[in-house]
Enzyme design. Structure first.
Site, short mmCIF file in Angstrom:
data_model
loop_
_atom_site.label_atom_id
_atom_site.label_comp_id
_atom_site.label_asym_id
_atom_site.label_seq_id
_atom_site.Cartn_x
_atom_site.Cartn_y
_atom_site.Cartn_z
N GLY A 148 43.09 27.22 44.87
CA GLY A 148 43.42 26.65 43.56
C GLY A 148 44.89 26.86 43.22
O GLY A 148 45.32 26.53 42.12
N HIS A 155 53.71 34.09 43.17
CA HIS A 155 53.60 34.34 41.73
C HIS A 155 52.19 34.79 41.39
O HIS A 155 51.22 34.40 42.04
CB HIS A 155 53.90 33.05 40.95
CG HIS A 155 52.96 31.95 41.29
ND1 HIS A 155 53.08 31.19 42.44
CD2 HIS A 155 51.84 31.50 40.67
CE1 HIS A 155 52.09 30.32 42.49
NE2 HIS A 155 51.31 30.50 41.44
P1 AMP Z 1 49.06 28.28 40.84
O1 AMP Z 1 48.46 26.98 40.41
O2 AMP Z 1 48.12 29.43 40.94
O3 AMP Z 1 49.89 28.12 42.09
O4 AMP Z 1 50.06 28.69 39.69
C1 AMP Z 1 51.27 27.99 39.50
C2 AMP Z 1 51.42 27.81 38.04
O5 AMP Z 1 52.77 27.36 37.80
C3 AMP Z 1 50.51 26.76 37.49
O6 AMP Z 1 49.60 27.37 36.59
C4 AMP Z 1 51.43 25.75 36.78
O7 AMP Z 1 50.93 25.44 35.52
C5 AMP Z 1 52.74 26.51 36.69
N1 AMP Z 1 53.94 25.67 36.78
C6 AMP Z 1 54.12 24.54 37.49
N2 AMP Z 1 55.41 24.10 37.35
C7 AMP Z 1 56.03 25.01 36.56
C8 AMP Z 1 57.36 25.13 36.04
N3 AMP Z 1 58.31 24.25 36.32
N4 AMP Z 1 57.65 26.20 35.24
C9 AMP Z 1 56.69 27.12 34.93
N5 AMP Z 1 55.43 27.03 35.38
C10 AMP Z 1 55.11 26.00 36.19
#
Ligand code: AMP
Length: 318
Positions: A148, A155
């Protein structure tokens, strides 16, 4: 050291970002339901704004949106004084104050968590929980193509649990003392739910939770998680290691993952789904889940592996 006012910093930044439309957040409906068969509770939210969130593989490989964070989203560029992690608001939050702990230097999302990353996450959770006794926090890590996760830059995510929401891991660990798994004591699994998950209670006193202890918990659960990929490789040779980590002040949980999305209903999960926090993008699926919560256990199994509760590991396991 994590700032004593970290909750306030996150909250101020979030209010400002929301006011200026720097975050994309629209929750239309939210309901709590319970599966009468498994007793698992679900907090189900209809969040159509998630359609705008890029999914796995949708971001150009050369792009790294988590590297240079938008100043409007950056809370702290050095979360714990080590220079390793920054704290940034999630651009597509699912709850208020939803944040990301992002490595300042690029590291791959497939890499294992380090003891330092685990400890900083735990300290952040305890600090925020202690600041307001009505709030509880959880850090999650989605690792691997079926987990997911949507971004390759390493992160973790920090969320506040919905008010009065009880994840099934709470019930499973309730009244249990901390232990490290051994041949005699396997990690806890709830034998009412159908998907595999490995849970350990953490010591009640946060002073007893050290970097070494968290690392031992994580690696012992990771070992059991990786065993699934070894065991299923003959049947599914393309299977790539994917799992979710969920960490609260009270417990740590790992869930091996086989699919990002269920085929039987247009619903996908990351770690939040395996705590019972379901984010649904379309009204039809939302209605179906509210009407028949028992289908969720099947969906979670479809995206995970069958539970091994009560089955002893053999000598071929890791
Ligand atoms: P994951 O989906 O576990 O890889 O977490 C990545 C997260 O980064 C997601 O929940 C997105 O909503 C978030 N995300 C995507 N693009 C950005 C961005 N430019 N700045 C901050 N968060 C972001």
């Amino acid at each position: 050291m994590i700032s004593a006012t970290v909750s306030q910093l996150v909250n101020d930044k979030f209010q400002e970002a929301q006011k200026n439309n720097n975050v994309v957040f629209k929750k239309l409906d939210s309901k709590n339901v319970k599966d009468s068969k498994t007793s698992m509770r679900y907090s189900v939210s209809l969040v159509p704004s998630l359609i705008e969130k890029p999914e796995f593989g949708q971001t150009d490989a050369s792009e790294d949106p988590l590297a240079a964070s938008e100043p409007e989203l950056l809370v702290l560029d050095d979360l714990d004084g080590s220079g390793h992690l920054k704290l940034v608001l999630n651009k597509f939050p699912i709850v208020e104050n939803h944040s990301l702990l992002i490595t300042n230097e690029f590291k791959d999302q497939l890499s294992a968590l380090t003891p330092e990353e685990l400890m900083t996450s735990y300290k952040l959770i305890t600090k925020m929980d202690n600041e307001d006794e009505n709030k509880r926090h959880m850090v999650i890590y989605n690792s691997g193509p079926q987990s997911g996760s949507s971004q390759n830059h390493k992160h973790l995510q920090l969320i506040e649990l919905p008010q009065k929401f009880i994840p099934f891991q709470d019930t499973l660990t309730n009244g249990k003392d901390h232990f490290l798994p051994s041949i005699k004591d396997e990690p806890l699994q709830d034998n009412k739910v159908s998907f595999a998950h490995f849970v350990l209670p953490l010591p009640e006193e946060s002073e007893e939770v050290t970097e070494d202890l968290l690392a031992m918990c994580y690696f012992s659960l990771l070992q059991r998680t990786l065993t699934f990929f070894q065991d299923w490789l003959n049947e599914t040779p393309d299977l790539v290691k994917s799992y979710n980590l969920l960490l609260t002040k009270q417990w740590i949980c790992l869930v091996p993952r086989s699919n990002i999305k269920a085929k039987s209903l247009n619903v996908g999960f990351n770690a939040l789904g395996y705590a019972g926090i379901l984010l649904i993008k379309d009204q039809e699926s939302f209605d179906e889940i509210i009407e028949t919560p028992t289908i969720v256990d099947d969906l979670l199994l479809e995206c995970g592996f069958p539970s091994t509760a009560g089955i002893k590991p053999n000598e071929y396991n890791y």
